[in-house]
Design a protein around this motif. Structure first.
Motif, PDB file in Angstrom:
ATOM      1  N   GLU A   2       0.845  -1.192   0.000  1.00  0.00           N
ATOM      2  CA  GLU A   2       0.000   0.000   0.000  1.00  0.00           C
ATOM      3  C   GLU A   2       0.879   1.240   0.000  1.00  0.00           C
ATOM      4  OE1 GLU A   2      -2.525   0.960   3.418  1.00  0.00           O
ATOM      5  OE2 GLU A   2      -4.197   0.966   1.996  1.00  0.00           O
ATOM      6  N   PHE A   3       0.694   2.071  -1.002  1.00  0.00           N
ATOM      7  CA  PHE A   3       1.515   3.268  -1.154  1.00  0.00           C
ATOM      8  C   PHE A   3       0.944   4.413  -0.321  1.00  0.00           C
ATOM      9  CE2 PHE A   3       1.921   0.900  -5.149  1.00  0.00           C
ATOM     10  CZ  PHE A   3       3.303   0.744  -5.196  1.00  0.00           C
ATOM     11  N   THR A   4       1.831   5.320   0.072  1.00  0.00           N
ATOM     12  CA  THR A   4       1.404   6.549   0.724  1.00  0.00           C
ATOM     13  C   THR A   4       1.296   7.657  -0.311  1.00  0.00           C
ATOM     14  OG1 THR A   4       2.494   5.947   2.811  1.00  0.00           O
ATOM     15  CG2 THR A   4       1.967   8.275   2.471  1.00  0.00           C
ATOM     16  N   VAL A   5       0.177   8.344  -0.301  1.00  0.00           N
ATOM     17  CA  VAL A   5      -0.035   9.487  -1.191  1.00  0.00           C
ATOM     18  C   VAL A   5       0.025  10.761  -0.351  1.00  0.00           C
ATOM     19  CG1 VAL A   5      -1.629  10.665  -2.744  1.00  0.00           C
ATOM     20  CG2 VAL A   5      -1.455   8.169  -2.791  1.00  0.00           C
ATOM     21  N   SER A   6       0.925  11.654  -0.709  1.00  0.00           N
ATOM     22  CA  SER A   6       1.036  12.943  -0.026  1.00  0.00           C
ATOM     23  C   SER A   6       0.216  13.984  -0.787  1.00  0.00           C
ATOM     24  CB  SER A   6       2.497  13.396   0.041  1.00  0.00           C
ATOM     25  OG  SER A   6       3.267  12.516   0.829  1.00  0.00           O
ATOM     26  N   GLY A  83       5.439  10.637   0.923  1.00  0.00           N
ATOM     27  CA  GLY A  83       4.751   9.623   0.139  1.00  0.00           C
ATOM     28  C   GLY A  83       5.441   9.293  -1.167  1.00  0.00           C
ATOM     29  N   GLU A  84       5.113   8.113  -1.699  1.00  0.00           N
ATOM     30  CA  GLU A  84       5.667   7.706  -3.005  1.00  0.00           C
ATOM     31  C   GLU A  84       4.992   8.454  -4.157  1.00  0.00           C
ATOM     32  OE1 GLU A  84       5.944   4.051  -0.296  1.00  0.00           O
ATOM     33  OE2 GLU A  84       4.475   5.621  -0.709  1.00  0.00           O
ATOM     34  N   TYR A  85       3.810   9.020  -3.862  1.00  0.00           N
ATOM     35  CA  TYR A  85       3.074   9.778  -4.870  1.00  0.00           C
ATOM     36  C   TYR A  85       2.630  11.106  -4.259  1.00  0.00           C
ATOM     37  CZ  TYR A  85       2.989   5.366  -7.391  1.00  0.00           C
ATOM     38  OH  TYR A  85       3.364   4.208  -8.029  1.00  0.00           O
ATOM     39  N   ILE A  86       2.576  12.133  -5.101  1.00  0.00           N
ATOM     40  CA  ILE A  86       2.274  13.484  -4.629  1.00  0.00           C
ATOM     41  C   ILE A  86       1.210  14.126  -5.517  1.00  0.00           C
ATOM     42  CG2 ILE A  86       3.195  15.829  -4.372  1.00  0.00           C
ATOM     43  CD1 ILE A  86       5.847  14.645  -3.569  1.00  0.00           C
ATOM     44  N   CYS A  87       0.258  14.819  -4.877  1.00  0.00           N
ATOM     45  CA  CYS A  87      -0.677  15.650  -5.630  1.00  0.00           C
ATOM     46  C   CYS A  87      -0.900  16.947  -4.866  1.00  0.00           C
ATOM     47  CB  CYS A  87      -1.992  14.927  -5.897  1.00  0.00           C
ATOM     48  SG  CYS A  87      -3.018  14.683  -4.436  1.00  0.00           S
ATOM     49  N   PHE A  88      -1.541  17.897  -5.525  1.00  0.00           N
ATOM     50  CA  PHE A  88      -1.782  19.212  -4.945  1.00  0.00           C
ATOM     51  C   PHE A  88      -3.278  19.507  -5.005  1.00  0.00           C
ATOM     52  CE2 PHE A  88       2.326  19.045  -6.995  1.00  0.00           C
ATOM     53  CZ  PHE A  88       3.196  19.558  -6.045  1.00  0.00           C
ATOM     54  N   VAL A  89      -3.812  20.008  -3.902  1.00  0.00           N
ATOM     55  CA  VAL A  89      -5.214  20.435  -3.860  1.00  0.00           C
ATOM     56  C   VAL A  89      -5.239  21.849  -3.297  1.00  0.00           C
ATOM     57  CG1 VAL A  89      -7.494  20.042  -2.856  1.00  0.00           C
ATOM     58  CG2 VAL A  89      -6.108  18.084  -3.587  1.00  0.00           C
ATOM     59  N   VAL A 154      -2.489  22.998 -11.615  1.00  0.00           N
ATOM     60  CA  VAL A 154      -1.952  22.062 -10.632  1.00  0.00           C
ATOM     61  C   VAL A 154      -2.969  20.976 -10.290  1.00  0.00           C
ATOM     62  CG1 VAL A 154      -2.718  23.291  -8.566  1.00  0.00           C
ATOM     63  CG2 VAL A 154      -0.559  22.035  -8.516  1.00  0.00           C
ATOM     64  N   ALA A 155      -4.249  21.241 -10.545  1.00  0.00           N
ATOM     65  CA  ALA A 155      -5.310  20.322 -10.152  1.00  0.00           C
ATOM     66  C   ALA A 155      -5.322  19.057 -11.000  1.00  0.00           C
ATOM     67  CB  ALA A 155      -6.673  21.020 -10.266  1.00  0.00           C
ATOM     68  N   CYS A 156      -5.917  18.015 -10.434  1.00  0.00           N
ATOM     69  CA  CYS A 156      -6.263  16.791 -11.191  1.00  0.00           C
ATOM     70  C   CYS A 156      -5.078  15.921 -11.583  1.00  0.00           C
ATOM     71  CB  CYS A 156      -7.029  17.135 -12.481  1.00  0.00           C
ATOM     72  SG  CYS A 156      -8.435  18.195 -12.227  1.00  0.00           S
ATOM     73  N   LYS A 157      -3.951  16.088 -10.951  1.00  0.00           N
ATOM     74  CA  LYS A 157      -2.761  15.347 -11.361  1.00  0.00           C
ATOM     75  C   LYS A 157      -2.090  14.689 -10.156  1.00  0.00           C
ATOM     76  CE  LYS A 157      -2.097  18.628 -15.115  1.00  0.00           C
ATOM     77  NZ  LYS A 157      -3.305  19.430 -14.831  1.00  0.00           N
ATOM     78  N   LEU A 158      -1.709  13.427 -10.344  1.00  0.00           N
ATOM     79  CA  LEU A 158      -0.955  12.686  -9.342  1.00  0.00           C
ATOM     80  C   LEU A 158       0.386  12.319  -9.947  1.00  0.00           C
ATOM     81  CD1 LEU A 158      -0.971  11.241  -6.522  1.00  0.00           C
ATOM     82  CD2 LEU A 158      -1.744   9.191  -7.739  1.00  0.00           C
ATOM     83  N   TYR A 159       1.465  12.652  -9.235  1.00  0.00           N
ATOM     84  CA  TYR A 159       2.814  12.439  -9.737  1.00  0.00           C
ATOM     85  C   TYR A 159       3.551  11.379  -8.919  1.00  0.00           C
ATOM     86  CZ  TYR A 159       2.183  17.140 -11.769  1.00  0.00           C
ATOM     87  OH  TYR A 159       1.712  18.244 -12.460  1.00  0.00           O
ATOM     88  N   LYS A 160       4.364  10.591  -9.598  1.00  0.00           N
ATOM     89  CA  LYS A 160       5.369   9.816  -8.880  1.00  0.00           C
ATOM     90  C   LYS A 160       6.342  10.800  -8.243  1.00  0.00           C
ATOM     91  CE  LYS A 160       6.027   5.365 -11.232  1.00  0.00           C
ATOM     92  NZ  LYS A 160       6.989   4.632 -12.096  1.00  0.00           N
ATOM     93  N   LYS A 161       6.644  10.604  -6.980  1.00  0.00           N
ATOM     94  CA  LYS A 161       7.579  11.522  -6.326  1.00  0.00           C
ATOM     95  C   LYS A 161       8.937  11.496  -7.009  1.00  0.00           C
ATOM     96  CE  LYS A 161       9.473  12.959  -1.896  1.00  0.00           C
ATOM     97  NZ  LYS A 161       9.609  12.682  -0.446  1.00  0.00           N
ATOM     98  N   SER A 162       9.332  10.328  -7.501  1.00  0.00           N
ATOM     99  CA  SER A 162      10.633  10.213  -8.159  1.00  0.00           C
ATOM    100  C   SER A 162      10.721  11.071  -9.420  1.00  0.00           C
ATOM    101  CB  SER A 162      10.917   8.747  -8.510  1.00  0.00           C
ATOM    102  OG  SER A 162       9.900   8.232  -9.359  1.00  0.00           O
TER     103      SER A 162
END
Length: 316
Positions: A2-6, A83-89, A154-162
């Motif tokens: 289970e990944f952590t999403v920041s 987190g391994e994945y990052i998004c912005f709200v 910036v909305a609607c997007k999830l990025y790999k942190k790497s």
């Protein structure tokens, strides 16, 4: 696994909206979250709201800093995110309950670098097809600049942190910084996933940056246009033309804004970009944009006085 999403939430004077935003994040069907709330020197009760929510749910981490602007605040969030994945709200927006689950499932299942969904305004109920599209970076640029399937916000997007570990928002820009960040992230990616679900709800406030009269901040849009022109040199001819088209499109937008509601700042900006529009050729736009953009370009370029009169008349 289970990944952590920041989820990075920059906050500035949004006491009327912040609870709604945070409640939507806490309702997410995907639970393994790290919600990084950064108060950027708010003068209202925003910080106290963030601190209260951090006590309610330990997935919320509340920070406070002196006011440095949204770009620097998002950069701070990236540095803090684990987190391994990052998004912005944005703190005056909110998301549907399955927002993170949808984006994460797509980015993991397709082994993509960026996962994108669509957005809607409050009280809208758009019709859509939930098909999933796999895009190369070239296809993403076509959907960004020509088809307008997505935008560079910036909305609607999830990025790999790497992917974005060395990508930062330009802290000198207060308008248009989103698109520059997104393009730089694309340059480090190989596959993008887009699903046409409207899971992000965009709320327009009278005080939002793009809902106010043209002032000196709009020089940032000129800077973005000039950045796009330089960036075009790093791509093949097909994509380079799309970058240059977008440059001209920004200039046209600034001229139209000046026609609609002229200010001293808008007139100064219009004088600066007018020459660049005059130098642009029909083929710079033809076949590279949607029809309304081409018509707008044609009218503003060849009939600026008449266009100014019509737009001014419409707004009276």
């Amino acid at each position: 696994m289970e990944f952590t999403v920041s989820i990075i939430v920059p906050v500035y004077n949004v006491e009327q909206y912040l609870e709604r935003c945070l409640d939507s994040l806490l309702r997410q069907t995907y639970k393994n979250l790290e919600i990084v709330v950064i108060d950027d020197g708010s003068k209202d009760d925003s910080l106290n709201i963030a601190l209260r929510y951090a006590q309610i749910d330990n997935r919320i981490i509340a920070y406070h800093q002196d006011n440095v602007g949204v770009s620097a605040t998002r950069n701070k969030g990236i540095s803090l995110a684990s987190g391994e994945y990052i998004c912005f709200v944005d703190s005056d927006d909110y998301v549907e309950d399955d927002y993170i689950e949808t984006l994460l499932n797509n980015i993991v299942n397709y082994r993509a670098d960026i996962s994108i969904c669509n957005w809607r305004r409050e009280k809208e109920s758009p019709k859509y097809i939930q098909e999933i599209n796999e895009w190369t970076i070239e296809n993403t640029y076509i959907n960004l600049f020509k088809k307008r399937t997505i935008d560079g916000t910036v909305a609607c997007k999830l990025y790999k942190k790497s992917v974005i570990k060395d990508v930062y928002f330009d802290e000198k820009l207060s308008l248009g910084e989103d698109q520059v960040f997104f393009i730089q992230a694309l340059e480090k990616s190989t596959l993008v996933i887009f699903q046409n679900v409207y899971s992000y709800v965009y709320c327009i406030r009278e005080t939002s940056a793009m809902e106010t009269l043209v002032d000196k901040r709009y020089w940032d849009l000129v800077s973005r246009a000039e950045w796009l022109a330089k960036e075009s040199q790093n791509h093949n001819e097909k994509i380079s033309k799309l970058f240059k088209k977008e440059e001209i499109n920004i200039y046209i937008t600034l001229l139209v804004l000046n026609y609609k509601c002229p200010t001293e700042d808008s007139k100064e900006i219009a004088n600066y970009v007018q020459t660049r529009v005059k130098k642009a050729k029909i083929m710079d736009m033809f076949g590279k944009c949607r029809i309304y953009e081409f018509i707008r370009f044609f009218c503003v370029k060849y009939f600026p006085g008449f266009s100014s009169f019509l737009i001014g008349l419409k707004n009276n």
